[in-house]
Scaffold this motif. Structure first.
Motif, PDB file in Angstrom:
ATOM      1  N   GLN A  25       3.143 -12.814  -7.579  1.00  0.00           N
ATOM      2  CA  GLN A  25       2.898 -11.792  -8.592  1.00  0.00           C
ATOM      3  C   GLN A  25       3.387 -10.412  -8.176  1.00  0.00           C
ATOM      4  N   GLY A  26       3.622 -10.222  -6.898  1.00  0.00           N
ATOM      5  CA  GLY A  26       4.115  -8.961  -6.389  1.00  0.00           C
ATOM      6  C   GLY A  26       3.032  -8.100  -5.777  1.00  0.00           C
ATOM      7  N   THR A  27       3.428  -7.293  -4.818  1.00  0.00           N
ATOM      8  CA  THR A  27       2.536  -6.321  -4.205  1.00  0.00           C
ATOM      9  C   THR A  27       3.260  -4.986  -4.126  1.00  0.00           C
ATOM     10  N   GLN A  28       2.559  -3.924  -4.481  1.00  0.00           N
ATOM     11  CA  GLN A  28       3.175  -2.603  -4.572  1.00  0.00           C
ATOM     12  C   GLN A  28       3.295  -1.961  -3.202  1.00  0.00           C
ATOM     13  N   VAL A  29       4.470  -1.476  -2.894  1.00  0.00           N
ATOM     14  CA  VAL A  29       4.720  -0.672  -1.705  1.00  0.00           C
ATOM     15  C   VAL A  29       5.201   0.695  -2.160  1.00  0.00           C
ATOM     16  N   THR A  30       4.482   1.721  -1.761  1.00  0.00           N
ATOM     17  CA  THR A  30       4.845   3.081  -2.113  1.00  0.00           C
ATOM     18  C   THR A  30       5.024   3.897  -0.847  1.00  0.00           C
ATOM     19  N   VAL A  31       6.183   4.492  -0.696  1.00  0.00           N
ATOM     20  CA  VAL A  31       6.505   5.319   0.463  1.00  0.00           C
ATOM     21  C   VAL A  31       6.671   6.744  -0.037  1.00  0.00           C
ATOM     22  N   SER A  32       5.729   7.585   0.322  1.00  0.00           N
ATOM     23  CA  SER A  32       5.734   8.951  -0.189  1.00  0.00           C
ATOM     24  C   SER A  32       4.950   9.856   0.739  1.00  0.00           C
ATOM     25  N   SER A  33       5.398  11.092   0.836  1.00  0.00           N
ATOM     26  CA  SER A  33       4.680  12.092   1.603  1.00  0.00           C
ATOM     27  C   SER A  33       3.750  12.909   0.728  1.00  0.00           C
ATOM     28  N   GLY A  55       0.811  -1.201   0.000  1.00  0.00           N
ATOM     29  CA  GLY A  55       0.000   0.000   0.000  1.00  0.00           C
ATOM     30  C   GLY A  55       0.845   1.250   0.000  1.00  0.00           C
ATOM     31  N   LEU A  56       0.189   2.359   0.253  1.00  0.00           N
ATOM     32  CA  LEU A  56       0.830   3.665   0.298  1.00  0.00           C
ATOM     33  C   LEU A  56       0.994   4.099   1.747  1.00  0.00           C
ATOM     34  N   VAL A  57       2.211   4.440   2.114  1.00  0.00           N
ATOM     35  CA  VAL A  57       2.502   4.917   3.463  1.00  0.00           C
ATOM     36  C   VAL A  57       3.431   6.116   3.388  1.00  0.00           C
ATOM     37  N   GLN A  58       3.420   6.904   4.448  1.00  0.00           N
ATOM     38  CA  GLN A  58       4.326   8.037   4.540  1.00  0.00           C
ATOM     39  C   GLN A  58       5.692   7.593   5.039  1.00  0.00           C
ATOM     40  N   LYS A 110       1.950 -23.190   8.051  1.00  0.00           N
ATOM     41  CA  LYS A 110       0.907 -22.593   7.227  1.00  0.00           C
ATOM     42  C   LYS A 110       1.431 -22.137   5.874  1.00  0.00           C
ATOM     43  N   ASN A 111       2.685 -22.466   5.587  1.00  0.00           N
ATOM     44  CA  ASN A 111       3.313 -22.083   4.310  1.00  0.00           C
ATOM     45  C   ASN A 111       3.201 -20.585   4.068  1.00  0.00           C
ATOM     46  N   THR A 112       3.507 -19.832   5.103  1.00  0.00           N
ATOM     47  CA  THR A 112       3.322 -18.393   5.053  1.00  0.00           C
ATOM     48  C   THR A 112       4.568 -17.674   5.555  1.00  0.00           C
ATOM     49  N   VAL A 113       4.892 -16.573   4.910  1.00  0.00           N
ATOM     50  CA  VAL A 113       6.005 -15.738   5.321  1.00  0.00           C
ATOM     51  C   VAL A 113       5.513 -14.304   5.445  1.00  0.00           C
ATOM     52  N   TYR A 114       6.113 -13.563   6.368  1.00  0.00           N
ATOM     53  CA  TYR A 114       5.739 -12.184   6.617  1.00  0.00           C
ATOM     54  C   TYR A 114       6.965 -11.290   6.523  1.00  0.00           C
ATOM     55  N   LEU A 115       6.728 -10.055   6.206  1.00  0.00           N
ATOM     56  CA  LEU A 115       7.783  -9.058   6.224  1.00  0.00           C
ATOM     57  C   LEU A 115       7.250  -7.820   6.918  1.00  0.00           C
ATOM     58  N   GLN A 116       7.725  -7.590   8.131  1.00  0.00           N
ATOM     59  CA  GLN A 116       7.372  -6.390   8.865  1.00  0.00           C
ATOM     60  C   GLN A 116       8.345  -5.296   8.482  1.00  0.00           C
ATOM     61  N   MET A 117       7.830  -4.225   7.929  1.00  0.00           N
ATOM     62  CA  MET A 117       8.651  -3.133   7.442  1.00  0.00           C
ATOM     63  C   MET A 117       8.374  -1.892   8.279  1.00  0.00           C
ATOM     64  N   ASN A 118       9.382  -1.444   8.984  1.00  0.00           N
ATOM     65  CA  ASN A 118       9.283  -0.256   9.817  1.00  0.00           C
ATOM     66  C   ASN A 118      10.224   0.823   9.303  1.00  0.00           C
ATOM     67  N   SER A 119       9.992   2.035   9.757  1.00  0.00           N
ATOM     68  CA  SER A 119      10.831   3.170   9.372  1.00  0.00           C
ATOM     69  C   SER A 119      11.027   3.233   7.869  1.00  0.00           C
ATOM     70  N   LEU A 120       9.941   3.124   7.158  1.00  0.00           N
ATOM     71  CA  LEU A 120      10.011   3.068   5.703  1.00  0.00           C
ATOM     72  C   LEU A 120      10.526   4.375   5.116  1.00  0.00           C
ATOM     73  N   LYS A 121      11.293   4.228   4.064  1.00  0.00           N
ATOM     74  CA  LYS A 121      11.892   5.345   3.359  1.00  0.00           C
ATOM     75  C   LYS A 121      11.385   5.380   1.925  1.00  0.00           C
ATOM     76  N   PRO A 122      11.419   6.536   1.288  1.00  0.00           N
ATOM     77  CA  PRO A 122      11.001   6.592  -0.112  1.00  0.00           C
ATOM     78  C   PRO A 122      11.741   5.602  -1.004  1.00  0.00           C
ATOM     79  N   GLU A 123      12.998   5.349  -0.710  1.00  0.00           N
ATOM     80  CA  GLU A 123      13.760   4.411  -1.518  1.00  0.00           C
ATOM     81  C   GLU A 123      13.326   2.961  -1.341  1.00  0.00           C
ATOM     82  N   ASP A 124      12.435   2.710  -0.382  1.00  0.00           N
ATOM     83  CA  ASP A 124      11.853   1.379  -0.244  1.00  0.00           C
ATOM     84  C   ASP A 124      10.719   1.136  -1.227  1.00  0.00           C
TER      85      ASP A 124
END
Length: 121
Positions: free
Chosen positions: A113-121, A10-13, A75-89
């Motif tokens: 298939q991929g999931t979009q991560v957008t870091v922007s103010s 998703g989109l985060v600041q 459960k054949n599941t993996v997670y990625l917790q992303m904190n302190s996100l930067k625009p370059e992420d």
């Protein structure tokens, strides 16, 4: 027979957090490794983090200390917790897994298939 499906993008600041999930489904015999790659516009796909069935993890230097990978292999599941996100992420984050299907003799490297991560103010 095996599919990987990502969610949570998703989109985060800048400075915000996201939690990505990837679930493998199908006729699976065993999952050995799962991980995340990302690909940003104009850049090559790069490894972000991986986790093995035994619990070992690895991270790209650029995300070390900010991202945490975890897995629930039952459960054949993996997670990625992303904190302190930067625009370059900002990138498409792709799930990857080394999986042996129920009808195969050797593991195979699967991609989501991929999931979009957008870091922007």
């Amino acid at each position: 027979q095996v599919q990987l499906v990502e969610s949570g993008g998703g989109l985060v600041q800048p400075g915000g957090s996201l939690r990505l999930s990837c679930a493998a489904s199908g006729r699976i015999f065993s999952v050995y490794t799962m991980g995340w790659y990302r690909q940003a516009p104009g850049k090559q796909r790069e490894l972000v983090a991986t986790i093995t069935l035994s619990g070992g993890t690895s991270y790209a230097d650029s995300v070390l200390g900010r991202f945490t990978i975890s897995g629930d292999f039952a459960k054949n599941t993996v997670y990625l917790q992303m904190n302190s996100l930067k625009p370059e992420d900002t990138a498409v984050y792709l799930c990857n897994a080394l999986i042996q299907g129920a009808s195969t003799l050797v593991p195979y490297n699967y991609w989501g298939q991929g999931t979009q991560v957008t870091v922007s103010s």
